[in-house]
Write a protein that holds these residues in place. Structure first.
Motif, short mmCIF file in Angstrom:
data_model
loop_
_atom_site.label_atom_id
_atom_site.label_comp_id
_atom_site.label_asym_id
_atom_site.label_seq_id
_atom_site.Cartn_x
_atom_site.Cartn_y
_atom_site.Cartn_z
N SER A 56 0.97 -1.40 0.10
CA SER A 56 0.02 -0.40 -0.25
C SER A 56 0.59 0.93 0.21
O SER A 56 0.84 2.23 -0.60
CB SER A 56 -0.45 -0.16 0.76
OG SER A 56 -1.86 -1.00 0.99
N LYS A 57 1.61 0.94 1.02
CA LYS A 57 2.76 2.50 1.04
C LYS A 57 3.39 2.55 -0.34
O LYS A 57 4.02 3.45 -1.33
CB LYS A 57 4.00 2.15 1.51
CG LYS A 57 5.13 2.78 1.63
CD LYS A 57 6.41 3.34 2.51
CE LYS A 57 7.58 4.08 2.74
NZ LYS A 57 8.86 3.22 2.42
N GLN A 58 4.00 1.67 -1.12
CA GLN A 58 4.28 2.16 -2.90
C GLN A 58 3.07 2.47 -3.76
O GLN A 58 3.72 3.75 -3.81
CB GLN A 58 5.18 0.36 -3.30
CG GLN A 58 5.65 0.64 -4.78
CD GLN A 58 6.45 -1.26 -5.18
OE1 GLN A 58 6.09 -1.33 -4.33
NE2 GLN A 58 7.19 -0.43 -6.42
N ALA A 59 2.20 1.75 -3.51
CA ALA A 59 0.92 2.61 -5.11
C ALA A 59 0.53 4.22 -3.80
O ALA A 59 0.37 4.57 -5.22
CB ALA A 59 -0.20 1.62 -4.13
N ILE A 60 0.64 3.85 -3.05
CA ILE A 60 0.09 5.44 -2.35
C ILE A 60 1.51 6.83 -2.54
O ILE A 60 1.12 7.39 -3.13
CB ILE A 60 0.22 5.81 -1.09
CG1 ILE A 60 -1.85 4.87 -0.25
CG2 ILE A 60 -0.16 7.21 0.12
CD1 ILE A 60 -1.69 4.56 1.26
N GLU A 61 2.53 5.91 -2.53
CA GLU A 61 3.46 6.88 -3.12
C GLU A 61 3.94 7.52 -4.30
O GLU A 61 4.24 8.10 -5.07
CB GLU A 61 5.23 6.22 -2.57
CG GLU A 61 4.83 6.34 -0.71
CD GLU A 61 5.98 5.86 -0.27
OE1 GLU A 61 7.19 4.96 -0.68
OE2 GLU A 61 7.31 6.41 0.94
N HIS A 62 3.21 5.81 -5.14
CA HIS A 62 3.29 6.37 -6.26
C HIS A 62 2.29 7.67 -6.86
O HIS A 62 2.27 8.18 -8.11
CB HIS A 62 2.86 5.37 -7.31
CG HIS A 62 3.77 4.90 -7.75
ND1 HIS A 62 4.60 4.30 -6.51
CD2 HIS A 62 4.68 3.41 -9.28
CE1 HIS A 62 5.74 2.86 -7.39
NE2 HIS A 62 5.97 3.25 -8.67
#
Length: 164
Positions: A56-62
């Motif tokens: 989720s962190k990776q998706a949100i950071e995108h």
């Protein structure tokens, strides 16, 4: 042989001045952040929110969001929250004939004439400026509609932490 009691005193706990307070947001933040000041939490990375794992962190950071504050101020969340909130106030056939009320700058052209309730049920891709990639990332996070984004607990938690 007689046993003597241990007479050493445990280290005195440092007083903070907040000992009598009971408020907490333990269900919203990761365990290691339970004692932090709200102002400190606001500038922490988004994974300080309970439930934001590596994927989720990776998706949100995108989406360009890196901190709790970024998530609280995420343009598309704020727009979606406004539209979803106003949807709850809308009455059928309640628009006066001479009304000029609109949210044209917030939506793609094909949705400018829709009701708030229709907009809240629409996919996030109807938000003006939100890329298809961003809409797909949000969908991957379980946020499928404008209403979902406006009520997404992580954005709401982030906003509450920042504002409090």
């Amino acid at each position: 042989m007689t046993q003597t009691a241990n007479t050493e005193h445990p280290a005195k706990k440092v007083k903070t001045g907040w000992e009598g307070y009971t408020l907490n947001c333990s269900d919203a933040v990761a365990k290691e952040a339970h004692g932090k000041h709200l102002a400190e939490l606001a500038d922490n990375p988004i994974e300080v929110l309970d439930g934001i794992g590596p994927v989720s962190k990776q998706a949100i950071e995108h989406l360009g969001v890196h901190t709790v504050r970024d998530l609280a101020k995420y343009k598309y969340f704020l727009t979606a929250r406004s539209l979803a909130t106003l949807a709850a106030t809308e009455t059928a056939k309640g628009r006066p004939k001479d009304s000029v009320m609109n949210v044209d700058k917030a939506l793609v052209k094909s949705f400018e004439f829709k009701s708030f309730k229709e907009i809240a049920k629409a996919p996030t891709s109807v938000l003006a400026g939100l890329s298809e990639d961003a809409a797909q990332l949000l969908k991957h996070l379980g946020v499928k509609t404008v209403g979902d984004l406006g009520r997404w607990k992580y954005c709401l938690w982030a906003e509450a932490i920042v504002e409090a």
